[in-house]
Design a protein around this motif. Structure first.
Motif, PDB file in Angstrom:
ATOM      1  N   LEU A 113       0.834  -1.199   0.000  1.00 13.45           N
ATOM      2  CA  LEU A 113       0.000   0.000   0.000  1.00 13.45           C
ATOM      3  C   LEU A 113       0.872   1.253   0.000  1.00 13.45           C
ATOM      4  O   LEU A 113       0.535   2.259  -0.636  1.00 13.45           O
ATOM      5  CB  LEU A 113      -0.919   0.001   1.230  1.00 13.45           C
ATOM      6  CG  LEU A 113      -2.055   1.021   1.172  1.00 13.45           C
ATOM      7  CD1 LEU A 113      -3.021   0.679   0.060  1.00 13.45           C
ATOM      8  CD2 LEU A 113      -2.798   1.085   2.495  1.00 13.45           C
ATOM      9  N   GLY A 114       2.000   1.209   0.726  1.00 11.18           N
ATOM     10  CA  GLY A 114       2.919   2.333   0.732  1.00 11.18           C
ATOM     11  C   GLY A 114       3.599   2.546  -0.610  1.00 11.18           C
ATOM     12  O   GLY A 114       4.198   3.599  -0.850  1.00 11.18           O
ATOM     13  N   LEU A 115       3.530   1.566  -1.485  1.00  5.50           N
ATOM     14  CA  LEU A 115       4.079   1.710  -2.834  1.00  5.50           C
ATOM     15  C   LEU A 115       3.019   2.243  -3.794  1.00  5.50           C
ATOM     16  O   LEU A 115       3.293   3.096  -4.645  1.00  5.50           O
ATOM     17  CB  LEU A 115       4.594   0.357  -3.322  1.00  5.50           C
ATOM     18  CG  LEU A 115       5.322   0.324  -4.662  1.00  5.50           C
ATOM     19  CD1 LEU A 115       6.686   0.975  -4.544  1.00  5.50           C
ATOM     20  CD2 LEU A 115       5.471  -1.109  -5.153  1.00  5.50           C
ATOM     21  N   LEU A 116       1.778   1.735  -3.632  1.00  5.43           N
ATOM     22  CA  LEU A 116       0.698   2.097  -4.556  1.00  5.43           C
ATOM     23  C   LEU A 116       0.270   3.555  -4.423  1.00  5.43           C
ATOM     24  O   LEU A 116       0.197   4.285  -5.421  1.00  5.43           O
ATOM     25  CB  LEU A 116      -0.517   1.216  -4.265  1.00  5.43           C
ATOM     26  CG  LEU A 116      -0.625  -0.143  -4.952  1.00  5.43           C
ATOM     27  CD1 LEU A 116      -1.795  -0.913  -4.371  1.00  5.43           C
ATOM     28  CD2 LEU A 116      -0.819   0.062  -6.440  1.00  5.43           C
ATOM     29  N   ALA A 117      -0.035   3.990  -3.192  1.00  2.00           N
ATOM     30  CA  ALA A 117      -0.652   5.305  -2.989  1.00  2.00           C
ATOM     31  C   ALA A 117       0.194   6.458  -3.535  1.00  2.00           C
ATOM     32  O   ALA A 117      -0.341   7.336  -4.242  1.00  2.00           O
ATOM     33  CB  ALA A 117      -0.961   5.505  -1.508  1.00  2.00           C
TER      34      ALA A 117
ATOM     35  N   THR B 171      -4.392  -6.200  -0.963  1.00  2.14           N
ATOM     36  CA  THR B 171      -3.394  -5.178  -1.300  1.00  2.14           C
ATOM     37  C   THR B 171      -2.188  -5.795  -2.002  1.00  2.14           C
ATOM     38  O   THR B 171      -1.562  -5.160  -2.842  1.00  2.14           O
ATOM     39  CB  THR B 171      -2.953  -4.423  -0.042  1.00  2.14           C
ATOM     40  OG1 THR B 171      -2.400  -5.337   0.905  1.00  2.14           O
ATOM     41  CG2 THR B 171      -4.107  -3.669   0.579  1.00  2.14           C
ATOM     42  N   SER B 172      -1.865  -7.035  -1.652  1.00  3.50           N
ATOM     43  CA  SER B 172      -0.762  -7.711  -2.346  1.00  3.50           C
ATOM     44  C   SER B 172      -1.111  -7.958  -3.808  1.00  3.50           C
ATOM     45  O   SER B 172      -0.272  -7.796  -4.701  1.00  3.50           O
ATOM     46  CB  SER B 172      -0.447  -9.047  -1.658  1.00  3.50           C
ATOM     47  OG  SER B 172       0.025  -8.837  -0.362  1.00  3.50           O
ATOM     48  N   PHE B 173      -2.361  -8.349  -4.062  1.00  2.42           N
ATOM     49  CA  PHE B 173      -2.785  -8.551  -5.455  1.00  2.42           C
ATOM     50  C   PHE B 173      -2.748  -7.240  -6.233  1.00  2.42           C
ATOM     51  O   PHE B 173      -2.479  -7.224  -7.435  1.00  2.42           O
ATOM     52  CB  PHE B 173      -4.204  -9.132  -5.489  1.00  2.42           C
ATOM     53  CG  PHE B 173      -4.238 -10.623  -5.330  1.00  2.42           C
ATOM     54  CD1 PHE B 173      -3.629 -11.451  -6.258  1.00  2.42           C
ATOM     55  CD2 PHE B 173      -4.869 -11.208  -4.264  1.00  2.42           C
ATOM     56  CE1 PHE B 173      -3.640 -12.833  -6.114  1.00  2.42           C
ATOM     57  CE2 PHE B 173      -4.901 -12.585  -4.107  1.00  2.42           C
ATOM     58  CZ  PHE B 173      -4.287 -13.399  -5.033  1.00  2.42           C
TER      59      PHE B 173
END
Length: 337
Positions: free
Chosen positions: A266-270, A319-321
């Protein structure tokens, strides 16, 4: 404003859906204290804590991702890729197996003497998970400061730490009983349903204070994310900003992981979605990354509840997916440059 309205609408949907359906009118009446009975218990004791926890954790992890990526000048940086989440998982596994913090009574390594010190408390798991997260952060910061490592080398050190903590967790599980293994695996899934109001308050205060720090240092982050020498020429104390910023980003991620388990990527996506919407200017990127992190986690938790029905699908799985394909895309794009 659009993201705020989306988040508010998603909150209403998240409260309404589930095994006990609630209409919008009943939700509003319950929120204003005009309804009693089971709907009040469902809203305030079951669904509202997990929704608020998802908002705070998503905001904190999004903020942590912005901080690590800007300070290390690396788009792959995040609490998960730096080993912070894996450090928390190792600390939790250690406390469950060797201290009996999961309420387990037997283990391959436990003797009559050690049973005297068995601790049956979920707060013990949280404390040792926090210690594991902070240990990983301290190692990264020490390497960065003492060995003058480049941002790329810091990411590689994070990957090595992730592997080390993962191996340690597997070793701990090897000596655990079947029930203890199940407890460790359940903790590492990552889930906002386990939240208490006290944990939400602690994490909210910490996240708010770190947001204030990053907002006050938004111009330093803008300068640092472009070029270190240019930032020094503009009067930015690069080492101080990087060390303090990394510590605070890791602190928020450590608290989120300690309370709610490993919520990967999630810290990578946002931050990356935020950059696509508003660019790299931290005046806008910081609030957008926080809001997007909250939106993603509330949406993932709601989808998980709808898919399973019982509300037991851990949000970390979803979130991993979502995040793993983005990580591979960024990795491939970086290799092609």
């Amino acid at each position: 404003m659009v993201l705020l309205f989306l988040l508010l609408a998603l909150m209403i949907v998240a409260i309404a859906v589930g095994s006990y359906d609630l209409s919008v009118i009943r939700i509003i009446r319950t929120l204003f204290g005009l309804e009693e009975g089971p709907q009040r218990i469902i809203v305030w004791n079951i669904r509202m804590p997990r929704i608020l926890a998802a908002i705070v954790v998503g905001c904190g992890l999004g903020l942590s991702g912005v901080g690590t990526q800007s300070l290390l000048r690396n788009p792959l940086a995040s609490p998960f890729t730096l080993g912070i989440s894996q450090g928390a998982a190792f600390g939790a596994a250690f406390s469950i197996v060797f201290l009996g913090a999961g309420g387990m009574l037997d283990s391959a390594l436990r003797t009559a003497d050690t049973n005297t010190f068995t601790i049956h408390s979920v707060y013990t798991v949280t404390f040792f998970a926090f210690i594991g997260s902070i240990t990983a952060t301290a190692v990264i910061l020490l390497l960065a400061r003492l060995k003058k490592m480049s941002p790329e080398s810091i990411i590689l050190a994070g990957v090595a730490l992730s592997s080390l903590f993962t191996s340690g967790t597997i070793l701990v599980q090897y000596f655990a009983s079947e029930v203890e293994i199940a407890t460790v695996v359940f903790w590492t899934f990552g889930d906002v349903a386990r939240s208490s109001w006290q944990e939400i308050c602690v994490l909210s205060i910490a996240t708010f204070l770190v947001v204030i720090y990053y907002v006050l240092n938004r111009w330093n982050l803008n300068a640092l994310s472009t070029d270190e020498d240019a930032a020094r020429a503009l009067g930015v104390n690069v080492e101080k900003v990087r060390l303090l910023g990394m510590f605070l980003a890791a602190l928020v991620a450590a608290l989120a992981t300690a309370f709610h388990g490993v919520i990967a990527f999630l810290g990578l996506l946002a931050p990356h979605i935020g950059r696509q919407l508003v660019g790299a200017d931290h005046r806008f990127l910081i609030p957008y990354a926080c809001l997007i992190g909250a939106l993603l986690l509330v949406a993932a938790d709601t989808i998980g509840r709808l898919l399973v029905g019982s509300g037991t699908l851990p949000v970390g799985v979803l979130t991993s997916f979502m995040g793993a394909p983005l990580f591979l895309y960024l990795l491939i794009r970086g290799l092609n440059k």
